[in-house]
Design an enzyme around this catalytic site. Structure first.
Site, short mmCIF file in Angstrom:
data_model
loop_
_atom_site.label_atom_id
_atom_site.label_comp_id
_atom_site.label_asym_id
_atom_site.label_seq_id
_atom_site.Cartn_x
_atom_site.Cartn_y
_atom_site.Cartn_z
CD GLU A 37 -2.59 -1.11 2.68
OE1 GLU A 37 -3.41 -0.18 2.86
OE2 GLU A 37 -2.36 -1.98 3.53
NE ARG A 266 2.99 -8.65 11.39
CZ ARG A 266 2.26 -7.55 11.45
NH1 ARG A 266 0.95 -7.64 11.72
NH2 ARG A 266 2.79 -6.38 11.25
CE LYS A 276 2.97 0.39 5.25
NZ LYS A 276 2.35 0.55 3.92
#
Length: 555
Positions: A37, A266, A276
């Site tokens: 993104e 992850r 983020k």
């Protein structure tokens, strides 16, 4: 199967799946994608995904697309698009063909939404956000159908067109998939697939005021691009059901070898945040200097600190790919860069806490030139010239009036070797009003130059130094962990676990040759650590060096 199948590669469950798919003929080639993104800088967790997706494509002689998931224009910026491209290239990878954007497929996605409406599998819902949450149910209680769920196909087509034309306000309605409000998986309880946003898009401008949701966009984009293996982190595991549901109900994607999603764990790294949102909070509140602050886990921050792309790739290789969530020790990341720099980094001398050393019996008015190796074990790197004269700087920690036998530096009345130079003996010293040593007066033996003195004298200690008249002033930014706790995400607020000493600034000197040190290139400052010139603030007139990593694990 391709020739690369005979190569020795680290095995993991994803590679096993790919090997089986190629063997069975389900796929004849491997095509992956990296879909960031563009709403922030990439961090070390993204590096794991980059190395996995691009690395697998390379190993299997396939392709990997770089596709920006740009479905949320309010939080996106073209600067992030550019920084992500630079990060991928810096890590050593190149995407297939041109850069792709989810927004490239907005026309397609709109048509697929119409297909679902025509099949009675999507409807326009006017529940507000609070009502939608209430109707959705909980993890232990099923949801209930929206009162708009049974609107006719014709009316839904008309309402969706009005959404597209901007005739409804933001939040007034949304297009939802009609799946199962009693599903044990929350993502399957009639999820929103289109919402209204009156926002300018960095790629499509003002063409659209409706934007597709990630779960609707991602699977279709994968299918359009003929992605063979869609690799996601474990938080998307439940969403795989929605991924498959969307493709199962669209006529264009019924091929048996269509794309499938596979999930891996992850990266969770000690003393580090990967969110983020939380990283952005650090930036917005000026708790760090920006996304590329060397204390940040961003690729830009690691690069600014002197980490190399090879060390990050090696780290991602060592931690492996599994389905098991775990916390990786930050020492493993440090070990990767330390091992590389120990073998390859040029040596130099810097004094971070300087005091003056005066060699009273040094006869020359002008400094002499001494040759020193650039690297002690790599003769091919050559030598460097060092100035040596009557006055030099040493570190304040390298002199004591008296000390025990374990102290192997300069002591009053004792000898020590100056790195690559002479043996000196401390005779006396001066202090300031607070009792701090300011100057040490020494004598030297001019027969002891170099590592093998003519008289065979053995000296226990070796200290670093910088000649005073040619020394260049420098700022040293000594970085350590940003947080005092191994898992800062567990705490309610960031502030309670911030390390107030994560950055210590020192003013010292470096040898003259470092005035032209390339930014981001790490040097071993002998006995101090690995440092690199800062890529934003350092210049020949204002030298600024960042600590990359200490010489050894020190936390």
């Amino acid at each position: 199967m391709s020739d690369v199948d005979t190569e020795v590669r680290p095995s993991n469950f994803i590679r096993n799946i790919i090997d089986e798919d190629l063997k069975s003929g389900k796929h004849t080639s491997v095509h992956t994608r990296f879909p960031p993104e563009p709403n922030g800088f990439l961090h070390i967790g993204h590096a794991k995904s980059i190395c996995l997706n691009f690395g697998i494509a390379k190993d299997y002689q396939g392709q990997c697309n770089l596709r920006f998931d740009d479905t949320n224009p309010e939080k996106e910026d073209i600067d992030y698009v550019h920084s992500i491209q630079e990060d991928v290239k810096w890590l050593g990878f190149q995407w297939a063909d041109e850069i792709r954007y989810s927004s490239n497929y907005f026309d397609n996605l709109h048509q697929y939404a119409l297909e679902l409406i025509n099949k009675g599998l999507a409807y326009v819902c006017f529940l507000n956000a609070e009502e939608t949450r209430e109707y959705r149910g909980t993890l232990t209680a099923p949801g209930k159908n929206s009162p708009y769920r049974d609107t006719s196909v014709e009316e839904n087509l008309s309402l969706f067109e009005k959404m597209r034309l901007g005739e409804f306000k933001e939040g007034e309605c949304a297009l939802r998939a009609k799946i199962d409000m009693a599903s044990p998986f929350m993502c399957m309880r009639d999820p929103v697939i289109y919402r209204i946003r009156f926002a300018h898009h960095h790629q499509t401008g003002d063409k659209w005021c409706i934007y597709p949701m990630y779960d609707f966009t991602h699977c279709i984009s994968d299918a359009i691009e003929n992605i063979s293996h869609s690799l996601c982190t474990l938080e998307f595991q439940d969403n795989r059901r929605l991924y498959d549901w969307v493709l199962d109900h669209l006529d264009d994607f019924q091929a048996p070898n269509r794309t499938r999603q596979y999930e891996f764990s992850r990266l969770n790294l000690e003393y580090t945040l990967m969110s983020k949102r939380k990283l952005n909070d650090l930036v917005v509140r000026n708790l760090v200097s920006g996304w590329d602050d060397p204390r940040m886990p961003t690729i830009a921050g690691l690069r600014r600190r002197g980490y190399t792309s090879a060390s990050i790739r090696e780290f991602c290789q060592r931690i492996g790919v599994t389905k098991q969530e775990n916390m990786i020790e930050v020492a493993m990341l440090d070990a990767c860069i330390r091992e590389e720099l120990n073998a390859t980094a040029p040596r130099a001398m810097a004094v971070l806490n300087p005091i003056k050393l005066v060699i009273e019996n040094y006869p020359n008015a002008e400094p002499e030139t001494i040759n020193a190796p650039v690297h002690p074990n790599l003769e091919e790197m050559g030598t460097r010239e060092l100035a040596f004269g009557k006055e030099i700087y040493i570190d304040a920690e390298d002199f004591k009036e008296s000390a025990n036998k374990k102290y192997k530096r300069l002591v009053l009345g004792k000898e020590v070797r100056l790195r690559n130079a002479y043996v000196v003996k401390a005779e006396r010293f001066d202090t300031d009003a607070e009792g701090n040593v300011t100057t040490v007066y020494c004598s030297y033996d001019n027969e002891t130059l170099g590592k093998n003195p003519a008289d065979g004298r053995k000296v226990k200690g070796v200290i670093h130094w910088v000649e005073a008249t040619t020394a260049k002033a420098a700022e040293f930014r000594v970085y350590s962990r940003l947080f005092n706790e191994a898992n800062p995400a567990e705490f309610d607020t960031i502030d309670e676990v911030l390390n107030p000493e994560s950055l210590v600034i020192k003013q010292g000197v470096v040898e003259a040759g470092l005035v032209s040190a390339p930014v981001e290139k790490a040097y071993q400052f002998e006995r101090e650590g690995y440092f690199c010139a800062d890529n934003k603030d350092s210049s020949a007139e204002n030298l600024v060096f960042n600590l990359t990593v200490p010489l050894r694990e020190s936390f």
